[in-house]
Design a protein around this motif. Structure first.
Motif, PDB file in Angstrom:
ATOM      1  N   ARG A   1     -49.374 -11.675 -75.919  1.00 34.45           N
ATOM      2  CA  ARG A   1     -49.654 -11.519 -77.350  1.00 34.45           C
ATOM      3  C   ARG A   1     -49.912 -10.066 -77.694  1.00 34.45           C
ATOM      4  O   ARG A   1     -49.364  -9.524 -78.647  1.00 34.45           O
ATOM      5  CB  ARG A   1     -50.920 -12.305 -77.717  1.00 34.45           C
ATOM      6  CG  ARG A   1     -50.698 -13.733 -78.086  1.00 34.45           C
ATOM      7  CD  ARG A   1     -51.843 -14.255 -78.911  1.00 34.45           C
ATOM      8  NE  ARG A   1     -53.159 -13.784 -78.559  1.00 34.45           N
ATOM      9  CZ  ARG A   1     -54.026 -14.462 -77.797  1.00 34.45           C
ATOM     10  NH1 ARG A   1     -53.692 -15.614 -77.278  1.00 34.45           N
ATOM     11  NH2 ARG A   1     -55.220 -13.976 -77.552  1.00 34.45           N
ATOM     12  N   ARG A   2     -50.778  -9.443 -76.891  1.00 30.31           N
ATOM     13  CA  ARG A   2     -51.137  -8.047 -77.190  1.00 30.31           C
ATOM     14  C   ARG A   2     -49.928  -7.127 -77.054  1.00 30.31           C
ATOM     15  O   ARG A   2     -49.763  -6.202 -77.840  1.00 30.31           O
ATOM     16  CB  ARG A   2     -52.272  -7.576 -76.273  1.00 30.31           C
ATOM     17  CG  ARG A   2     -53.616  -7.773 -76.938  1.00 30.31           C
ATOM     18  CD  ARG A   2     -54.720  -7.222 -76.069  1.00 30.31           C
ATOM     19  NE  ARG A   2     -55.361  -8.275 -75.330  1.00 30.31           N
ATOM     20  CZ  ARG A   2     -55.682  -8.223 -74.042  1.00 30.31           C
ATOM     21  NH1 ARG A   2     -55.388  -7.156 -73.319  1.00 30.31           N
ATOM     22  NH2 ARG A   2     -56.291  -9.221 -73.472  1.00 30.31           N
TER      23      ARG A   2
ATOM     24  N   LYS B   1     -49.974  -8.811 -81.335  1.00 29.51           N
ATOM     25  CA  LYS B   1     -50.637  -9.926 -82.016  1.00 29.51           C
ATOM     26  C   LYS B   1     -52.022 -10.149 -81.420  1.00 29.51           C
ATOM     27  O   LYS B   1     -52.162 -10.203 -80.204  1.00 29.51           O
ATOM     28  CB  LYS B   1     -49.853 -11.236 -81.825  1.00 29.51           C
ATOM     29  CG  LYS B   1     -48.375 -11.108 -81.976  1.00 29.51           C
ATOM     30  CD  LYS B   1     -47.979 -11.369 -83.392  1.00 29.51           C
ATOM     31  CE  LYS B   1     -46.474 -11.248 -83.532  1.00 29.51           C
ATOM     32  NZ  LYS B   1     -46.077 -10.895 -84.877  1.00 29.51           N
ATOM     33  N   ALA B   2     -53.010 -10.307 -82.289  1.00 27.52           N
ATOM     34  CA  ALA B   2     -54.364 -10.550 -81.791  1.00 27.52           C
ATOM     35  C   ALA B   2     -54.690 -12.035 -81.763  1.00 27.52           C
ATOM     36  O   ALA B   2     -55.409 -12.509 -80.902  1.00 27.52           O
ATOM     37  CB  ALA B   2     -55.374  -9.808 -82.663  1.00 27.52           C
ATOM     38  N   SER B   3     -54.157 -12.782 -82.724  1.00 24.47           N
ATOM     39  CA  SER B   3     -54.492 -14.199 -82.837  1.00 24.47           C
ATOM     40  C   SER B   3     -53.548 -15.066 -82.004  1.00 24.47           C
ATOM     41  O   SER B   3     -52.368 -14.745 -81.867  1.00 24.47           O
ATOM     42  CB  SER B   3     -54.387 -14.615 -84.310  1.00 24.47           C
ATOM     43  OG  SER B   3     -54.164 -15.992 -84.419  1.00 24.47           O
ATOM     44  N   PRO B   4     -54.065 -16.182 -81.437  1.00 23.88           N
ATOM     45  CA  PRO B   4     -53.179 -17.066 -80.663  1.00 23.88           C
ATOM     46  C   PRO B   4     -52.188 -17.824 -81.537  1.00 23.88           C
ATOM     47  O   PRO B   4     -51.239 -18.408 -81.052  1.00 23.88           O
ATOM     48  CB  PRO B   4     -54.135 -18.039 -79.974  1.00 23.88           C
ATOM     49  CG  PRO B   4     -55.384 -17.994 -80.764  1.00 23.88           C
ATOM     50  CD  PRO B   4     -55.456 -16.623 -81.374  1.00 23.88           C
ATOM     51  N   GLU B   5     -52.438 -17.802 -82.862  1.00 24.45           N
ATOM     52  CA  GLU B   5     -51.545 -18.536 -83.746  1.00 24.45           C
ATOM     53  C   GLU B   5     -50.549 -17.588 -84.413  1.00 24.45           C
ATOM     54  O   GLU B   5     -50.933 -16.672 -85.123  1.00 24.45           O
ATOM     55  CB  GLU B   5     -52.353 -19.286 -84.805  1.00 24.45           C
ATOM     56  CG  GLU B   5     -51.500 -20.269 -85.570  1.00 24.45           C
ATOM     57  CD  GLU B   5     -52.319 -21.337 -86.262  1.00 24.45           C
ATOM     58  OE1 GLU B   5     -52.752 -22.274 -85.565  1.00 24.45           O
ATOM     59  OE2 GLU B   5     -52.534 -21.220 -87.477  1.00 24.45           O
TER      60      GLU B   5
ATOM     61  N   SER C   1     -47.276 -17.110 -86.975  1.00 16.97           N
ATOM     62  CA  SER C   1     -46.672 -17.872 -88.063  1.00 16.97           C
ATOM     63  C   SER C   1     -45.529 -17.122 -88.717  1.00 16.97           C
ATOM     64  O   SER C   1     -45.426 -15.888 -88.661  1.00 16.97           O
ATOM     65  CB  SER C   1     -47.731 -18.259 -89.091  1.00 16.97           C
ATOM     66  OG  SER C   1     -48.300 -17.105 -89.632  1.00 16.97           O
TER      67      SER C   1
ATOM     68  N   THR D   1     -45.953 -22.572 -87.950  1.00 18.68           N
ATOM     69  CA  THR D   1     -46.938 -21.929 -87.083  1.00 18.68           C
ATOM     70  C   THR D   1     -46.715 -22.387 -85.656  1.00 18.68           C
ATOM     71  O   THR D   1     -46.305 -23.520 -85.401  1.00 18.68           O
ATOM     72  CB  THR D   1     -48.395 -22.275 -87.466  1.00 18.68           C
ATOM     73  OG1 THR D   1     -48.589 -23.670 -87.269  1.00 18.68           O
ATOM     74  CG2 THR D   1     -48.720 -21.892 -88.891  1.00 18.68           C
TER      75      THR D   1
ATOM     76  N   ASN E   1     -48.896 -22.267 -82.068  1.00 20.27           N
ATOM     77  CA  ASN E   1     -50.149 -21.918 -81.426  1.00 20.27           C
ATOM     78  C   ASN E   1     -49.912 -21.722 -79.931  1.00 20.27           C
ATOM     79  O   ASN E   1     -49.579 -22.665 -79.214  1.00 20.27           O
ATOM     80  CB  ASN E   1     -51.186 -23.014 -81.673  1.00 20.27           C
ATOM     81  CG  ASN E   1     -52.563 -22.584 -81.203  1.00 20.27           C
ATOM     82  OD1 ASN E   1     -52.723 -22.144 -80.060  1.00 20.27           O
ATOM     83  ND2 ASN E   1     -53.552 -22.705 -82.065  1.00 20.27           N
TER      84      ASN E   1
ATOM     85  N   SER F   1     -51.963 -21.125 -77.576  1.00 20.56           N
ATOM     86  CA  SER F   1     -52.965 -21.722 -76.686  1.00 20.56           C
ATOM     87  C   SER F   1     -52.704 -23.202 -76.467  1.00 20.56           C
ATOM     88  O   SER F   1     -52.897 -23.723 -75.382  1.00 20.56           O
ATOM     89  CB  SER F   1     -54.370 -21.579 -77.257  1.00 20.56           C
ATOM     90  OG  SER F   1     -54.636 -20.242 -77.539  1.00 20.56           O
TER      91      SER F   1
END
Ligand code: CA
Length: 227
Positions: free
Chosen positions: A117-118, A122-126, A128, A133, A135, A137
């Protein structure tokens, strides 16, 4: 998303591969530093899990060689218990994160997800795109809040696209990132997967760029009811 796991303990490697595959990743395994180094330098991976204690070439040397040769793939190192100096040496050699043995494979999985992700900013696991969306995780995909069931390969393809928005991605690149090394790859199947994903989502976020590949785009306001 495709991972390289370099770990000489075959039991541990088998166990990790199974859990990582369940987590939605294609996984190549290597059991010594020489082979692992070669794969990391020549194949396309989204992240690498590297044990430091390896036969033929040790993990730290492998990591330094990759970094010296411009391999920028995120690397998670597996270090021996309580060897704080190994962690420091690993990070100094260019590792992005580490896990100390013994560990729960689920922790490795969570750290790998975060690294990927990083690397994609992207910081959030979701993730979109429009009403879609994904996810990372839970491996759940929804459209307008309703869950959509994708096969493992369809999920890998959509996940790769959603980690790289706006970028035009060729079929070859997709093939390299959704199959492991042993898979009999056929880039024609990519087209089939894309068609199925579009149908299941009901919105077209995977735009065909003729002669080049696909691009993740927010769907325009299709089907606006005028009356
Ligand atoms: Ca080892």
């Amino acid at each position: 998303m495709r991972l390289l796991l370099v770990e000489d303990d075959k039991d541990l490697s088998r166990q990790m591969k199974a859990i990582l595959e369940d987590g939605g990743y294609a996984v190549d395994t290597s059991f010594d530093g020489e082979d692992g180094h070669f794969l990391g330098e020549t194949e396309s991976y989204d992240a690498i899990i590297l044990d430091l204690g390896l036969p033929v070439i040790d993990g730290l040397s492998v990591l330094r060689k990759w970094r010296n040769h411009g391999v920028e793939t995120p690397v998670l190192v597996l270090t021996a218990r309580d060897e704080w100096s190994e962690k420091v040496a690993g990070l100094d050699a260019g590792a992005d994160d580490y896990v100390t043995k013994p560990f729960k494979v689920e922790e490795v999985l969570a750290r790998v997800r975060a690294l990927i992700r990083r690397a994609a900013g992207k910081a959030s696991p979701e993730l979109s795109c429009g009403t879609v969306t994904l996810n990372t995780s839970t491996s759940r995909v929804t459209v307008g809040g309703s869950p959509v069931k994708l096969t493992a390969q369809e999920y890998k393809l959509l996940s790769y696209m959603m980690h790289h928005p706006e970028k035009v991605i060729s079929r070859t690149e997709l093939t390299e990132h959704i199959y492991d090394q042993d898979f009999d790859r056929d880039s024609n199947t990519i087209e089939v997967f894309v068609t199925r994903i579009r149908k299941k989502l009901g919105v077209n976020i995977l735009k065909t760029i003729r002669g080049m590949g696909y691009q993740l785009v927010e769907p325009e306001d299709e089907q606006v009811n005028e009356e």
